[in-house]
Motif scaffolding. Structure first.
Motif, PDB file in Angstrom:
ATOM      1  N   VAL A 134      -2.515  11.528   7.678  1.00 15.02           N
ATOM      2  CA  VAL A 134      -1.365  12.114   6.987  1.00 15.02           C
ATOM      3  C   VAL A 134      -0.306  12.544   7.995  1.00 15.02           C
ATOM      4  CG1 VAL A 134      -0.592  14.052   5.568  1.00 15.02           C
ATOM      5  CG2 VAL A 134      -2.704  12.833   4.973  1.00 15.02           C
ATOM      6  N   GLN A 135      -0.733  13.176   9.084  1.00 15.07           N
ATOM      7  CA  GLN A 135       0.208  13.598  10.108  1.00 15.07           C
ATOM      8  C   GLN A 135       0.918  12.396  10.724  1.00 15.07           C
ATOM      9  OE1 GLN A 135       1.272  16.669  10.918  1.00 15.07           O
ATOM     10  NE2 GLN A 135       2.754  15.550  12.170  1.00 15.07           N
ATOM     11  N   LEU A 221      -2.746  -5.218  -6.601  1.00 10.84           N
ATOM     12  CA  LEU A 221      -3.642  -5.321  -5.450  1.00 10.84           C
ATOM     13  C   LEU A 221      -5.088  -5.558  -5.894  1.00 10.84           C
ATOM     14  CD1 LEU A 221      -2.198  -2.479  -3.185  1.00 10.84           C
ATOM     15  CD2 LEU A 221      -2.157  -4.931  -2.685  1.00 10.84           C
ATOM     16  N   LYS A 222      -5.464  -4.980  -7.027  1.00  7.03           N
ATOM     17  CA  LYS A 222      -6.825  -5.151  -7.530  1.00  7.03           C
ATOM     18  C   LYS A 222      -7.109  -6.624  -7.823  1.00  7.03           C
ATOM     19  CE  LYS A 222      -8.155  -1.952 -10.263  1.00  7.03           C
ATOM     20  NZ  LYS A 222      -8.336  -1.102 -11.488  1.00  7.03           N
ATOM     21  N   LEU A 223      -6.097  -7.367  -8.268  1.00 10.05           N
ATOM     22  CA  LEU A 223      -6.276  -8.785  -8.582  1.00 10.05           C
ATOM     23  C   LEU A 223      -6.611  -9.613  -7.345  1.00 10.05           C
ATOM     24  CD1 LEU A 223      -3.363  -9.342 -11.126  1.00 10.05           C
ATOM     25  CD2 LEU A 223      -5.805  -9.211 -11.634  1.00 10.05           C
ATOM     26  N   ILE A 224      -6.184  -9.145  -6.172  1.00 12.44           N
ATOM     27  CA  ILE A 224      -6.506  -9.874  -4.938  1.00 12.44           C
ATOM     28  C   ILE A 224      -7.592  -9.134  -4.145  1.00 12.44           C
ATOM     29  CG2 ILE A 224      -4.247 -10.981  -4.788  1.00 12.44           C
ATOM     30  CD1 ILE A 224      -3.520  -8.908  -2.618  1.00 12.44           C
ATOM     31  N   GLU A 225      -8.276  -8.232  -4.810  1.00 15.10           N
ATOM     32  CA  GLU A 225      -9.419  -7.493  -4.249  1.00 15.10           C
ATOM     33  C   GLU A 225      -9.037  -6.658  -3.031  1.00 15.10           C
ATOM     34  OE1 GLU A 225     -12.325 -10.571  -3.613  1.00 15.10           O
ATOM     35  OE2 GLU A 225     -13.047 -10.440  -5.694  1.00 15.10           O
ATOM     36  N   VAL A 226      -7.908  -6.004  -3.143  1.00 12.38           N
ATOM     37  CA  VAL A 226      -7.461  -5.042  -2.126  1.00 12.38           C
ATOM     38  C   VAL A 226      -7.343  -3.685  -2.812  1.00 12.38           C
ATOM     39  CG1 VAL A 226      -5.615  -4.357  -0.538  1.00 12.38           C
ATOM     40  CG2 VAL A 226      -6.239  -6.771  -0.772  1.00 12.38           C
ATOM     41  N   ALA A 227      -8.003  -2.690  -2.272  1.00 15.64           N
ATOM     42  CA  ALA A 227      -7.983  -1.357  -2.877  1.00 15.64           C
ATOM     43  C   ALA A 227      -6.764  -0.572  -2.398  1.00 15.64           C
ATOM     44  CB  ALA A 227      -9.256  -0.603  -2.516  1.00 15.64           C
ATOM     45  N   LEU A 228      -6.114   0.113  -3.319  1.00 14.13           N
ATOM     46  CA  LEU A 228      -5.041   1.032  -2.950  1.00 14.13           C
ATOM     47  C   LEU A 228      -5.673   2.414  -2.797  1.00 14.13           C
ATOM     48  CD1 LEU A 228      -2.058   1.585  -2.422  1.00 14.13           C
ATOM     49  CD2 LEU A 228      -1.747   1.939  -4.885  1.00 14.13           C
ATOM     50  N   HIS A 229      -5.943   2.797  -1.548  1.00 11.32           N
ATOM     51  CA  HIS A 229      -6.616   4.071  -1.297  1.00 11.32           C
ATOM     52  C   HIS A 229      -5.728   5.258  -1.631  1.00 11.32           C
ATOM     53  CE1 HIS A 229     -10.385   2.762   0.020  1.00 11.32           C
ATOM     54  NE2 HIS A 229     -10.156   2.572   1.304  1.00 11.32           N
ATOM     55  N   ASP A 230      -4.453   5.153  -1.317  1.00 12.97           N
ATOM     56  CA  ASP A 230      -3.578   6.289  -1.578  1.00 12.97           C
ATOM     57  C   ASP A 230      -2.123   5.851  -1.504  1.00 12.97           C
ATOM     58  OD1 ASP A 230      -2.840   8.881  -2.189  1.00 12.97           O
ATOM     59  OD2 ASP A 230      -3.882   9.800  -0.501  1.00 12.97           O
ATOM     60  N   HIS A 231      -1.289   6.624  -2.144  1.00  9.56           N
ATOM     61  CA  HIS A 231       0.159   6.537  -1.981  1.00  9.56           C
ATOM     62  C   HIS A 231       0.612   7.933  -1.577  1.00  9.56           C
ATOM     63  CE1 HIS A 231       4.373   6.081  -4.056  1.00  9.56           C
ATOM     64  NE2 HIS A 231       4.446   6.259  -2.750  1.00  9.56           N
ATOM     65  N   LEU A 232       1.200   8.037  -0.398  1.00 14.92           N
ATOM     66  CA  LEU A 232       1.660   9.314   0.128  1.00 14.92           C
ATOM     67  C   LEU A 232       3.178   9.389   0.078  1.00 14.92           C
ATOM     68  CD1 LEU A 232      -0.569   9.538   3.337  1.00 14.92           C
ATOM     69  CD2 LEU A 232      -0.979  10.686   1.155  1.00 14.92           C
ATOM     70  N   ALA A 236       9.693  16.466   5.528  1.00 16.66           N
ATOM     71  CA  ALA A 236       9.628  17.271   6.746  1.00 16.66           C
ATOM     72  C   ALA A 236       8.724  18.485   6.572  1.00 16.66           C
ATOM     73  CB  ALA A 236      11.027  17.711   7.157  1.00 16.66           C
ATOM     74  N   SER A 237       8.524  18.926   5.335  1.00 18.70           N
ATOM     75  CA  SER A 237       7.765  20.159   5.116  1.00 18.70           C
ATOM     76  C   SER A 237       6.483  19.983   4.322  1.00 18.70           C
ATOM     77  CB  SER A 237       8.652  21.188   4.391  1.00 18.70           C
ATOM     78  OG  SER A 237       9.081  20.683   3.142  1.00 18.70           O
ATOM     79  N   GLY A 238       6.188  18.769   3.861  1.00 23.24           N
ATOM     80  CA  GLY A 238       4.983  18.622   3.064  1.00 23.24           C
ATOM     81  C   GLY A 238       4.640  17.174   2.776  1.00 23.24           C
ATOM     82  N   VAL A 239       3.607  16.998   1.954  1.00 24.12           N
ATOM     83  CA  VAL A 239       3.139  15.665   1.588  1.00 24.12           C
ATOM     84  C   VAL A 239       2.565  15.722   0.183  1.00 24.12           C
ATOM     85  CG1 VAL A 239       0.859  16.081   2.594  1.00 24.12           C
ATOM     86  CG2 VAL A 239       1.654  13.725   2.302  1.00 24.12           C
ATOM     87  N   PHE A 240       2.700  14.632  -0.559  1.00 23.64           N
ATOM     88  CA  PHE A 240       2.110  14.502  -1.888  1.00 23.64           C
ATOM     89  C   PHE A 240       1.181  13.304  -1.856  1.00 23.64           C
ATOM     90  CE2 PHE A 240       1.663  12.967  -6.175  1.00 23.64           C
ATOM     91  CZ  PHE A 240       1.676  14.100  -6.978  1.00 23.64           C
ATOM     92  N   SER A 241      -0.094  13.524  -2.199  1.00 30.57           N
ATOM     93  CA  SER A 241      -1.094  12.464  -2.232  1.00 30.57           C
ATOM     94  C   SER A 241      -1.408  12.106  -3.676  1.00 30.57           C
ATOM     95  CB  SER A 241      -2.375  12.923  -1.519  1.00 30.57           C
ATOM     96  OG  SER A 241      -3.449  12.061  -1.831  1.00 30.57           O
ATOM     97  N   PHE A 242      -1.150  10.844  -4.053  1.00 29.15           N
ATOM     98  CA  PHE A 242      -1.482  10.412  -5.399  1.00 29.15           C
ATOM     99  C   PHE A 242      -2.986  10.481  -5.625  1.00 29.15           C
ATOM    100  CE2 PHE A 242       2.789   9.246  -5.441  1.00 29.15           C
ATOM    101  CZ  PHE A 242       3.175   8.700  -6.652  1.00 29.15           C
ATOM    102  N   ARG A 243      -3.780  10.215  -4.585  1.00 29.30           N
ATOM    103  CA  ARG A 243      -5.233  10.266  -4.709  1.00 29.30           C
ATOM    104  C   ARG A 243      -5.695  11.698  -4.996  1.00 29.30           C
ATOM    105  NH1 ARG A 243      -9.113   6.825  -5.744  1.00 29.30           N
ATOM    106  NH2 ARG A 243      -8.071   5.323  -4.381  1.00 29.30           N
ATOM    107  N   GLN A 244      -5.186  12.651  -4.229  1.00 30.31           N
ATOM    108  CA  GLN A 244      -5.613  14.042  -4.389  1.00 30.31           C
ATOM    109  C   GLN A 244      -5.171  14.621  -5.729  1.00 30.31           C
ATOM    110  OE1 GLN A 244      -4.190  16.178  -0.967  1.00 30.31           O
ATOM    111  NE2 GLN A 244      -5.751  15.350   0.391  1.00 30.31           N
TER     112      GLN A 244
END
Length: 248
Positions: A134-135, A221-232, A236-244
């Protein structure tokens, strides 16, 4: 829809009331020595202006680095935003020649490489044990003045194969085309992927378009057997994780 859309985004840019000021006087030797001593003793004791001044004073001839540092902070707000600014925008400031711009861009490149070197050999976003990843993503894009879309390709053991800046957009959107992302994943022989984009507005909250496009990308991506682990979404002050947040 073919974009991440953040309607509240606005480029952080303070008025450039002094951008054309003459910057010709040399940096006092005692001031440079003081800053170097502070850097060696404890870099945290130096503020953004001090660090920029010290960096810019390395160029020849030694223009007034403090004034240049203040111009950069007036224009871009923070040192990270200053070194992340495109070279053509840096050239708009009087006194910033190519030698000084090269110093700023070198500092940025070293920061990115340092962050990447800290990424562990194996990352595990599913278990939320990837703070260094993430950093690294924040170092890549959080201080950009326009939105960028970055792709991190992972192998079957979730090791980072490569990362790339896939698209650049405007201050409040960047295009994302699932077909093109799939092509890049296949080219990298990726088994999984982390998608990253920034919000120059400094608000990491996703828009409805962000959420909708992420779902479309995950399914493609699932159709080509690639997993989307996260979208971040990084700022400058934070992060949003779709997974979390349970959005993947």
């Amino acid at each position: 829809m073919d974009l991440f859309d953040n309607p509240d985004a606005a480029e952080f840019e303070m008025p450039l009331f002094a951008a054309r000021a003459a910057v010709t006087e040399p940096l006092p030797a005692d001031n440079a020595s003081r800053l170097r001593a502070g850097l060696f003793a404890d870099a945290r004791s130096l503020d953004d202006a001090d660090l920029l001044e010290l960096l810019l004073s390395a160029a020849e001839p030694p223009f007034r680095a403090r004034e240049l540092a203040n111009l950069l902070l007036t224009r871009f707000g923070t040192a990270p935003r200053a070194i992340a600014a495109p070279a053509d925008r840096l050239r708009s400031l009087a006194g910033l020649d190519d030698a000084r711009i090269a110093l700023l861009k070198t500092a940025e490149a070293l920061a990115v490489r340092h962050a990447r070197a800290a990424v562990p050999e194996i990352v595990n976003p599913v278990l939320n044990t990837y703070d260094l990843v993430v950093q690294y993503c924040r170092t890549l894009a959080a201080h950009r003045s326009v939105e960028e879309l970055h792709l991190l390709h992972l192998d079957t053991r979730n090791r980072l194969i490569r990362d790339e800046c896939h698209q650049r957009g405007s201050i409040n959107h960047t295009p994302l085309y699932p077909r093109e992302v799939c092509i890049r994943a296949l080219d990298a022989s990726a088994a999984a992927m982390i998608v990253v984009h920034n919000h120059p507005s400094n608000s990491p909250q996703p828009s409805r378009a962000d959420i909708s496009m992420t779902e479309k990308l995950r399914d493609a991506l699932k159709l080509i057997e690639v997993a989307l682990h996260d979208h971040l979404i990084v700022t400058a002050s934070g992060v949003f994780s779709f997974r979390q947040k349970g959005l993947l």
